[in-house]
Design a protein around this motif. Sequence first.
Motif, PDB file in Angstrom:
ATOM      1  N   VAL A 158      83.215  15.888  81.689  1.00 20.21           N
ATOM      2  CA  VAL A 158      82.648  16.152  83.011  1.00 20.21           C
ATOM      3  C   VAL A 158      82.894  17.610  83.382  1.00 20.21           C
ATOM      4  N   LEU A 159      84.135  18.052  83.188  1.00 20.33           N
ATOM      5  CA  LEU A 159      84.505  19.424  83.532  1.00 20.33           C
ATOM      6  C   LEU A 159      83.749  20.431  82.668  1.00 20.33           C
ATOM      7  N   ALA A 160      83.607  20.124  81.381  1.00 23.95           N
ATOM      8  CA  ALA A 160      82.873  21.019  80.479  1.00 23.95           C
ATOM      9  C   ALA A 160      81.407  21.116  80.892  1.00 23.95           C
ATOM     10  N   ALA A 161      80.788  19.984  81.228  1.00 22.80           N
ATOM     11  CA  ALA A 161      79.377  19.990  81.651  1.00 22.80           C
ATOM     12  C   ALA A 161      79.183  20.882  82.873  1.00 22.80           C
ATOM     13  N   CYS A 162      80.105  20.798  83.817  1.00 26.55           N
ATOM     14  CA  CYS A 162      80.029  21.643  85.017  1.00 26.55           C
ATOM     15  C   CYS A 162      80.254  23.117  84.664  1.00 26.55           C
ATOM     16  N   ALA A 163      81.250  23.365  83.821  1.00 26.16           N
ATOM     17  CA  ALA A 163      81.569  24.745  83.448  1.00 26.16           C
ATOM     18  C   ALA A 163      80.388  25.430  82.766  1.00 26.16           C
ATOM     19  N   PHE A 164      79.670  24.709  81.919  1.00 30.90           N
ATOM     20  CA  PHE A 164      78.546  25.342  81.216  1.00 30.90           C
ATOM     21  C   PHE A 164      77.382  25.637  82.159  1.00 30.90           C
ATOM     22  N   GLN A 165      77.276  24.906  83.263  1.00 29.82           N
ATOM     23  CA  GLN A 165      76.257  25.261  84.259  1.00 29.82           C
ATOM     24  C   GLN A 165      76.625  26.587  84.929  1.00 29.82           C
ATOM     25  N   VAL A 166      77.925  26.812  85.139  1.00 27.46           N
ATOM     26  CA  VAL A 166      78.394  28.068  85.727  1.00 27.46           C
ATOM     27  C   VAL A 166      78.218  29.213  84.729  1.00 27.46           C
ATOM     28  N   ILE A 167      78.644  28.994  83.482  1.00 28.57           N
ATOM     29  CA  ILE A 167      78.628  30.049  82.471  1.00 28.57           C
ATOM     30  C   ILE A 167      77.206  30.384  82.037  1.00 28.57           C
ATOM     31  N   ASN A 168      76.440  29.373  81.648  1.00 25.90           N
ATOM     32  CA  ASN A 168      75.109  29.619  81.083  1.00 25.90           C
ATOM     33  C   ASN A 168      74.001  29.638  82.133  1.00 25.90           C
ATOM     34  N   GLY A 169      74.127  28.777  83.138  1.00 26.83           N
ATOM     35  CA  GLY A 169      73.068  28.668  84.132  1.00 26.83           C
ATOM     36  C   GLY A 169      73.294  29.488  85.385  1.00 26.83           C
ATOM     37  N   ARG A 170      74.482  30.090  85.486  1.00 31.18           N
ATOM     38  CA  ARG A 170      74.857  30.890  86.649  1.00 31.18           C
ATOM     39  C   ARG A 170      74.769  30.092  87.952  1.00 31.18           C
ATOM     40  N   TRP A 171      75.114  28.800  87.873  1.00 34.26           N
ATOM     41  CA  TRP A 171      75.164  27.982  89.091  1.00 34.26           C
ATOM     42  C   TRP A 171      76.395  28.395  89.881  1.00 34.26           C
ATOM     43  N   PHE A 172      76.238  28.516  91.184  1.00 35.94           N
ATOM     44  CA  PHE A 172      77.327  28.944  92.056  1.00 35.94           C
ATOM     45  C   PHE A 172      78.240  27.771  92.386  1.00 35.94           C
ATOM     46  N   LEU A 173      79.511  28.051  92.523  1.00 36.45           N
ATOM     47  CA  LEU A 173      80.531  27.050  92.865  1.00 36.45           C
ATOM     48  C   LEU A 173      81.117  27.352  94.232  1.00 36.45           C
ATOM     49  N   ALA A 174      81.181  26.339  95.078  1.00 37.37           N
ATOM     50  CA  ALA A 174      81.835  26.447  96.381  1.00 37.37           C
ATOM     51  C   ALA A 174      82.041  25.032  96.910  1.00 37.37           C
ATOM     52  N   PRO A 175      82.976  24.847  97.851  1.00 35.48           N
ATOM     53  CA  PRO A 175      83.144  23.522  98.439  1.00 35.48           C
ATOM     54  C   PRO A 175      81.828  23.031  99.044  1.00 35.48           C
ATOM     55  N   GLY A 176      81.515  21.754  98.825  1.00 32.67           N
ATOM     56  CA  GLY A 176      80.312  21.156  99.376  1.00 32.67           C
ATOM     57  C   GLY A 176      79.083  21.260  98.501  1.00 32.67           C
ATOM     58  N   ILE A 177      79.139  22.082  97.459  1.00 31.09           N
ATOM     59  CA  ILE A 177      78.001  22.226  96.546  1.00 31.09           C
ATOM     60  C   ILE A 177      77.965  21.042  95.587  1.00 31.09           C
ATOM     61  N   VAL A 178      76.746  20.590  95.256  1.00 30.33           N
ATOM     62  CA  VAL A 178      76.547  19.513  94.293  1.00 30.33           C
ATOM     63  C   VAL A 178      75.826  20.073  93.078  1.00 30.33           C
ATOM     64  N   PHE A 179      76.319  19.738  91.895  1.00 29.94           N
ATOM     65  CA  PHE A 179      75.616  20.030  90.645  1.00 29.94           C
ATOM     66  C   PHE A 179      74.833  18.764  90.297  1.00 29.94           C
ATOM     67  N   PRO A 180      73.518  18.784  90.469  1.00 23.20           N
ATOM     68  CA  PRO A 180      72.731  17.575  90.226  1.00 23.20           C
ATOM     69  C   PRO A 180      72.561  17.266  88.743  1.00 23.20           C
ATOM     70  N   GLY A 181      72.680  15.988  88.422  1.00 23.56           N
ATOM     71  CA  GLY A 181      72.346  15.491  87.094  1.00 23.56           C
ATOM     72  C   GLY A 181      73.249  15.877  85.949  1.00 23.56           C
ATOM     73  N   VAL A 182      74.400  16.509  86.210  1.00 20.13           N
ATOM     74  CA  VAL A 182      75.230  16.980  85.093  1.00 20.13           C
ATOM     75  C   VAL A 182      75.870  15.850  84.289  1.00 20.13           C
ATOM     76  N   LEU A 183      75.979  14.660  84.880  1.00 18.85           N
ATOM     77  CA  LEU A 183      76.569  13.548  84.135  1.00 18.85           C
ATOM     78  C   LEU A 183      75.521  12.669  83.469  1.00 18.85           C
ATOM     79  N   ALA A 184      74.264  12.867  83.810  1.00 18.41           N
ATOM     80  CA  ALA A 184      73.199  12.068  83.200  1.00 18.41           C
ATOM     81  C   ALA A 184      73.199  12.310  81.695  1.00 18.41           C
ATOM     82  N   GLY A 185      73.206  11.244  80.939  1.00 21.40           N
ATOM     83  CA  GLY A 185      73.174  11.364  79.485  1.00 21.40           C
ATOM     84  C   GLY A 185      74.517  11.573  78.815  1.00 21.40           C
ATOM     85  N   THR A 186      75.607  11.686  79.589  1.00 21.39           N
ATOM     86  CA  THR A 186      76.922  11.869  78.961  1.00 21.39           C
ATOM     87  C   THR A 186      77.518  10.543  78.510  1.00 21.39           C
TER      88      THR A 186
END
Length: 195
Positions: free
Chosen positions: A92-120
């Motif tokens: 789960v943590l790796a999936a989120c981290a790669f969105q930050v590293i590769n996708g440049r998704w921003f991280l902050a309290p209250g933000i949702v990363f959609p669909g990162v667990l789908a297919g795991t």
Amino acid sequence: MSAPPADITETNRAVARMLAGAFGGRPSVARHADEAGRSHVDILTCREAPRPGLTAGATVTLANHPLYQDGAEFPGRCEILGIGSDPDFARVLAACAFQVINGRWFLAPGIVFPGVLAGTGLSTPLAHVLFVPPVAFEARLQALPARDTALAFLQAVPISEAEYAFAQESGGDALEDVFDGRGTDLFDLGRASVF
């Protein structure tokens, strides 16, 4: 025993030690690579922590990568932590981290990363991740300097489609209040949605 990779900094080591102390359990660190093999992140895993049947984990090298907000580099860095009922919660943590590293998704309290667990395969009812302050560990976590930037910690909380819709409409804080009010076990990856 092999030497740690050369890209592990003293700050990374200090973060790993601090988090292992905060979590307890049996700590280990493993490198996770994205599917394309172009990025990696190191994740601390503490089995049977913070209590038996759970696995606590945290990225310890995500802060080596910049955060971007609206295309511009953000003046802070972040590590993601989380706790789950699945011993492979580090995925789960790796999936989120790669969105930050590769996708440049921003991280902050209250933000949702959609669909990162789908297919795991880790959770059928929970496909999204909400980021919240790590309240359970705040007293044991200290802000560590990473060069000249501030280092923050956020907790990854898997949520359902209906919970995601609620967070989009009412905000992540309101969803946290619902979880608190209902005594939701946020560590259970198989839990039912609160809506």
